[in-house]
Enzyme design. Structure first.
Site, PDB file in Angstrom:
ATOM      1  N   TYR A 154      13.658  -4.557  -1.149  1.00 33.05           N
ATOM      2  CA  TYR A 154      13.024  -5.873  -1.024  1.00 33.05           C
ATOM      3  C   TYR A 154      14.054  -6.919  -0.595  1.00 33.05           C
ATOM      4  CZ  TYR A 154      10.266 -10.008  -2.245  1.00 33.05           C
ATOM      5  OH  TYR A 154       9.589 -11.207  -2.200  1.00 33.05           O
ATOM      6  N   LYS A 158      14.145  -9.000   3.036  1.00 38.18           N
ATOM      7  CA  LYS A 158      14.031 -10.451   3.171  1.00 38.18           C
ATOM      8  C   LYS A 158      15.257 -11.036   3.885  1.00 38.18           C
ATOM      9  CE  LYS A 158       9.984 -10.837   1.297  1.00 38.18           C
ATOM     10  NZ  LYS A 158       8.825 -11.210   2.124  1.00 38.18           N
TER      11      LYS A 158
HETATM   12  N1  NAD Z   1       5.413 -14.001  -5.778  1.00 39.61           N
HETATM   13  C1  NAD Z   1       6.704 -14.325  -5.723  1.00 39.61           C
HETATM   14  O1  NAD Z   1       7.336 -14.599  -6.742  1.00 39.61           O
HETATM   15  C2  NAD Z   1       7.399 -14.396  -4.375  1.00 39.61           C
HETATM   16  C3  NAD Z   1       8.663 -15.011  -4.305  1.00 39.61           C
HETATM   17  C4  NAD Z   1       9.313 -15.081  -3.072  1.00 39.61           C
HETATM   18  C5  NAD Z   1       8.703 -14.528  -1.952  1.00 39.61           C
HETATM   19  N2  NAD Z   1       7.475 -13.929  -2.054  1.00 39.61           N
HETATM   20  C6  NAD Z   1       6.880 -13.382  -0.829  1.00 39.61           C
HETATM   21  O2  NAD Z   1       5.694 -14.091  -0.549  1.00 39.61           O
HETATM   22  C7  NAD Z   1       4.785 -13.241   0.130  1.00 39.61           C
HETATM   23  C8  NAD Z   1       3.456 -13.235  -0.617  1.00 39.61           C
HETATM   24  O3  NAD Z   1       3.673 -12.802  -1.934  1.00 39.61           O
HETATM   25  P1  NAD Z   1       2.575 -12.897  -3.090  1.00 39.61           P
HETATM   26  O4  NAD Z   1       3.306 -12.993  -4.373  1.00 39.61           O
HETATM   27  O5  NAD Z   1       1.567 -13.909  -2.737  1.00 39.61           O
HETATM   28  O6  NAD Z   1       1.997 -11.411  -3.010  1.00 39.61           O
HETATM   29  P2  NAD Z   1       0.537 -10.818  -3.352  1.00 39.61           P
HETATM   30  O7  NAD Z   1       0.750  -9.392  -3.699  1.00 39.61           O
HETATM   31  O8  NAD Z   1      -0.181 -11.701  -4.338  1.00 39.61           O
HETATM   32  O9  NAD Z   1      -0.211 -10.919  -1.944  1.00 39.61           O
HETATM   33  C9  NAD Z   1       0.234 -10.209  -0.831  1.00 39.61           C
HETATM   34  C10 NAD Z   1      -0.961  -9.891   0.067  1.00 39.61           C
HETATM   35  O10 NAD Z   1      -0.453  -9.155   1.202  1.00 39.61           O
HETATM   36  C11 NAD Z   1      -1.366  -8.098   1.469  1.00 39.61           C
HETATM   37  N3  NAD Z   1      -0.663  -7.013   2.161  1.00 39.61           N
HETATM   38  C12 NAD Z   1       0.211  -6.117   1.631  1.00 39.61           C
HETATM   39  N4  NAD Z   1       0.591  -5.240   2.563  1.00 39.61           N
HETATM   40  C13 NAD Z   1      -0.057  -5.572   3.706  1.00 39.61           C
HETATM   41  C14 NAD Z   1      -0.103  -5.013   5.017  1.00 39.61           C
HETATM   42  N5  NAD Z   1       0.601  -3.918   5.323  1.00 39.61           N
HETATM   43  N6  NAD Z   1      -0.873  -5.621   5.945  1.00 39.61           N
HETATM   44  C15 NAD Z   1      -1.603  -6.709   5.642  1.00 39.61           C
HETATM   45  N7  NAD Z   1      -1.627  -7.270   4.409  1.00 39.61           N
HETATM   46  C16 NAD Z   1      -0.849  -6.705   3.457  1.00 39.61           C
HETATM   47  C17 NAD Z   1      -1.897  -7.668   0.109  1.00 39.61           C
HETATM   48  O11 NAD Z   1      -3.137  -6.970   0.235  1.00 39.61           O
HETATM   49  C18 NAD Z   1      -2.019  -9.009  -0.613  1.00 39.61           C
HETATM   50  O12 NAD Z   1      -3.307  -9.572  -0.457  1.00 39.61           O
HETATM   51  C19 NAD Z   1       5.447 -11.874   0.210  1.00 39.61           C
HETATM   52  O13 NAD Z   1       6.083 -11.739   1.460  1.00 39.61           O
HETATM   53  C20 NAD Z   1       6.457 -11.933  -0.909  1.00 39.61           C
HETATM   54  O14 NAD Z   1       7.517 -11.057  -0.705  1.00 39.61           O
HETATM   55  C21 NAD Z   1       6.802 -13.856  -3.239  1.00 39.61           C
END
Ligand code: NAD
Length: 255
Positions: A154, A158
């Site tokens: 991960y 990123k």
């Molecule tokens: N939640 C956190 O703390 C956090 C912190 C920093 C960065 N992020 C990043 O933010 C982004 C969103 O995270 P989140 O927490 O909202 O995640 P989440 O799991 O709540 O939502 C992610 C969505 O992406 C979809 N997805 C997964 N693989 C996919 C694919 N191959 N094609 C299309 N859709 C796909 C899933 O079905 C889901 O609806 C991610 O890139 C994550 O790495 C999250």
């Protein structure tokens, strides 16, 4: 009142949940026509109906599906002004480098980094034709600092998003296309809250490093997405936009 994004067409990947869902809602509330994209129709389809937008099922790690996604949106809506390349995964089998297998490493890199490469590759030609566009690639604060609670694939994925974003921002800066990376701190998504409710020690180990003493709400990250998407960010490109409650600035946090 006029919306900041009136008349704009936005594509948000991973719109079915968390940050993507909140971002799609926020962009729509500011006037954009939003195309909600997710591999899983649950959530995304409902949201598209709520916003009067469109849902497209797409695996962002699949080249043909991503090409068809952006070509289809351009054909149906006439333009693509905003691309929020947000879909990502953080699976439990991605852990310390000592135990993370090659299959997990490749899966995470493919969904988190290759997907951003594909989305940028297939949206940029449409934006070049228009002479404008804003791309927001979701990275993470872990692309900027190391964690002893490792998720090695991960973190690397990123870091790749950050470097790619910087280069694309520079390359297309004179063509009216802005490309920025968003670096959220930990966000209180349902999954994270459930995990930490079961394991308060795990939550405490992380929270001690957050000067604000709490995780972000998805809406607080969505507000940053809307800013980067809008003309308010007209002089920003190739940037790392950090929204992390102060984590990356901290040495000792308040008690
Ligand atoms: N939640 C956190 O703390 C956090 C912190 C920093 C960065 N992020 C990043 O933010 C982004 C969103 O995270 P989140 O927490 O909202 O995640 P989440 O799991 O709540 O939502 C992610 C969505 O992406 C979809 N997805 C997964 N693989 C996919 C694919 N191959 N094609 C299309 N859709 C796909 C899933 O079905 C889901 O609806 C991610 O890139 C994550 O790495 C999250």
């Amino acid at each position: 009142m006029e919306g900041r994004l009136d008349g704009r067409v936005a594509v948000v990947t991973g719109a079915g949940s968390g940050i993507g869902l909140a971002s799609a809602r926020r962009l729509a509330s500011e006037g954009a026509r939003v195309v909600c994209v997710d591999v899983n129709p649950r959530g995304g389809k409902e949201l598209a109906d709520e916003l009067g937008g469109e849902f497209v099922a797409c695996d962002v790690a699949d080249e043909a599906q991503v090409r068809d996604l952006f070509d289809g949106v351009a054909e149906r809506h006439g333009r693509i002004d905003i691309a929020v390349n947000n879909a990502g995964i953080s699976p439990p089998d991605d852990d310390s480098i000592l135990v993370t297998g090659l299959e997990a490493w490749e899966r995470v890199l493919r969904v988190n980094t290759t997907s951003v490469y594909l989305c940028c590759k297939y949206v940029i030609p449409h934006m070049r034709r228009q002479g404008r566009g804003s791309i927001i690639n979701t990275a993470s604060f872990v692309a900027l600092m190391g964690a002893a609670t490792s998720q090695i694939a991960y973190t690397a994925s990123k870091g790749g998003v950050l470097a790619m974003t910087r280069e694309l921002g520079v390359q297309f800066a004179r063509e009216g296309i802005r490309v920025n990376a968003l670096c959220p701190g930990p966000v209180a998504t349902p999954l994270l809250l459930e995990l930490f409710a079961k394991d308060p020690e795990r939550a405490a180990r992380r929270l001690v490093h957050v000067p604000m003493g709490r995780f972000a709400e998805p809406g607080e990250i969505a507000a940053a997405v809307a800013f980067l998407a809008s003309d308010d960010a007209s002089f920003m490109t190739a940037a790392e936009f950090v929204v992390d409650g102060g984590i990356t600035g901290a040495y000792v946090t308040p008690r």
